[in-house]
Design a protein around this motif. Structure first.
Motif, short mmCIF file in Angstrom:
data_model
loop_
_atom_site.label_atom_id
_atom_site.label_comp_id
_atom_site.label_asym_id
_atom_site.label_seq_id
_atom_site.Cartn_x
_atom_site.Cartn_y
_atom_site.Cartn_z
N CYS A 67 97.54 -24.89 -62.90
CA CYS A 67 96.29 -24.54 -62.20
C CYS A 67 95.63 -25.79 -61.60
CB CYS A 67 95.36 -23.90 -63.21
SG CYS A 67 93.71 -23.58 -62.61
N HIS A 73 92.67 -26.53 -61.28
CA HIS A 73 91.43 -26.97 -61.91
C HIS A 73 91.69 -28.06 -62.96
CE1 HIS A 73 88.11 -26.16 -65.04
NE2 HIS A 73 87.63 -26.97 -64.12
N SER A 74 92.52 -27.74 -63.98
CA SER A 74 92.80 -28.71 -65.03
C SER A 74 94.22 -28.61 -65.54
CB SER A 74 91.86 -28.50 -66.22
OG SER A 74 90.64 -29.16 -66.01
N GLY A 75 95.08 -28.00 -64.75
CA GLY A 75 96.50 -27.95 -65.13
C GLY A 75 96.88 -26.81 -66.06
N GLY A 76 96.06 -25.76 -66.13
CA GLY A 76 96.36 -24.61 -67.00
C GLY A 76 97.65 -23.89 -66.59
N CYS A 135 93.56 -17.77 -64.34
CA CYS A 135 94.06 -18.84 -65.20
C CYS A 135 93.59 -18.58 -66.64
CB CYS A 135 93.55 -20.19 -64.71
SG CYS A 135 94.09 -21.53 -65.78
N TRP A 138 93.05 -20.58 -69.01
CA TRP A 138 92.21 -21.60 -69.62
C TRP A 138 90.72 -21.42 -69.33
CZ3 TRP A 138 95.05 -27.04 -69.41
CH2 TRP A 138 96.13 -26.98 -70.29
N HIS A 139 90.34 -21.37 -68.07
CA HIS A 139 88.89 -21.25 -67.76
C HIS A 139 88.61 -20.11 -66.79
CE1 HIS A 139 89.91 -25.63 -68.41
NE2 HIS A 139 89.05 -25.42 -69.39
N LYS A 140 89.60 -19.24 -66.63
CA LYS A 140 89.43 -17.98 -65.88
C LYS A 140 89.20 -18.17 -64.38
CE LYS A 140 89.81 -15.85 -69.79
NZ LYS A 140 91.17 -15.48 -70.17
N PHE A 141 89.63 -19.28 -63.82
CA PHE A 141 89.55 -19.41 -62.36
C PHE A 141 90.46 -18.36 -61.73
CE2 PHE A 141 87.93 -23.94 -61.21
CZ PHE A 141 86.94 -23.85 -62.17
FE1 FES Z 1 92.77 -23.21 -64.83
FE2 FES Z 1 90.66 -24.49 -65.76
S1 FES Z 1 92.71 -25.05 -65.90
S2 FES Z 1 90.73 -22.57 -64.82
#
Ligand code: FES
Length: 157
Positions: A57, A59-62, A80, A82-85
């Motif tokens: 992802c 955002h942070s690699g999820g 995602c 991890w943080h639902k993006f």
């Molecule tokens: Fe995907 Fe944060 S890593 S939403």
């Protein structure tokens, strides 16, 4: 493309299509992961269409291959874990909801942050699935986790 051309020109090799599996298998599992020229990708089969994108992802690699697919604003998205993006399967856009602070009674509206996740091309030939990496020259946020020091898959020495 003639495979010999790809060997002679490494840049072309990077963009040659790679067979990642069988159509019959992805139709059953509805998703698969693959390494295409040292880049990790996830391929989804959703409502009769194939979509490939960078697996980490933006955002942070999820791990997007572990996310759920849901519709937002009528657009199928991978969410995602991890943080639902939310990322659109078709274009790699990041979606978010916004409200007008001057009008608190207004309904939240879905908006696009633009293309954040790099999308790759999927083709099907003789029951095999091929992925061709995106050649689009723009800098995409997901490149950060797909290349360089955060890349999970390393090139073989
Ligand atoms: Fe995907 Fe944060 S890593 S939403």
């Amino acid at each position: 493309m003639d495979p010999d051309d790809a060997v002679q020109n490494p840049e072309e090799k990077e963009y040659s299509s790679v067979c990642v599996g069988r159509e019959a298998d992805i139709k059953k599992s509805e998703r698969m992961t693959a390494v295409v020229h040292d880049r990790e990708v996830v391929i989804f089969y959703h409502r009769g269409e194939y979509h490939a994108m960078d697996i980490r992802c933006y955002h942070s690699g999820g791990p997007l291959h572990l996310g759920e697919i849901e519709d937002f604003d009528g657009r199928p998205c991978i969410v995602c874990p991890w943080h639902k993006f939310k990322i659109t399967l078709a274009t790699g856009e990041g979606l978010y909801q916004s409200i007008n602070p001057k009008d608190p009674s207004a309904k939240p509206k879905w908006c696009s942050k633009g293309i954040k996740q790099r999308i790759h091309t999927v083709t099907v030939e003789n029951g095999n699935i091929y992925v061709t990496l995106s050649k689009e020259p723009f800098k995409c946020d997901s490149d950060f986790y797909a290349t360089g020091k955060y890349k999970v898959i390393r090139s073989s020495p």
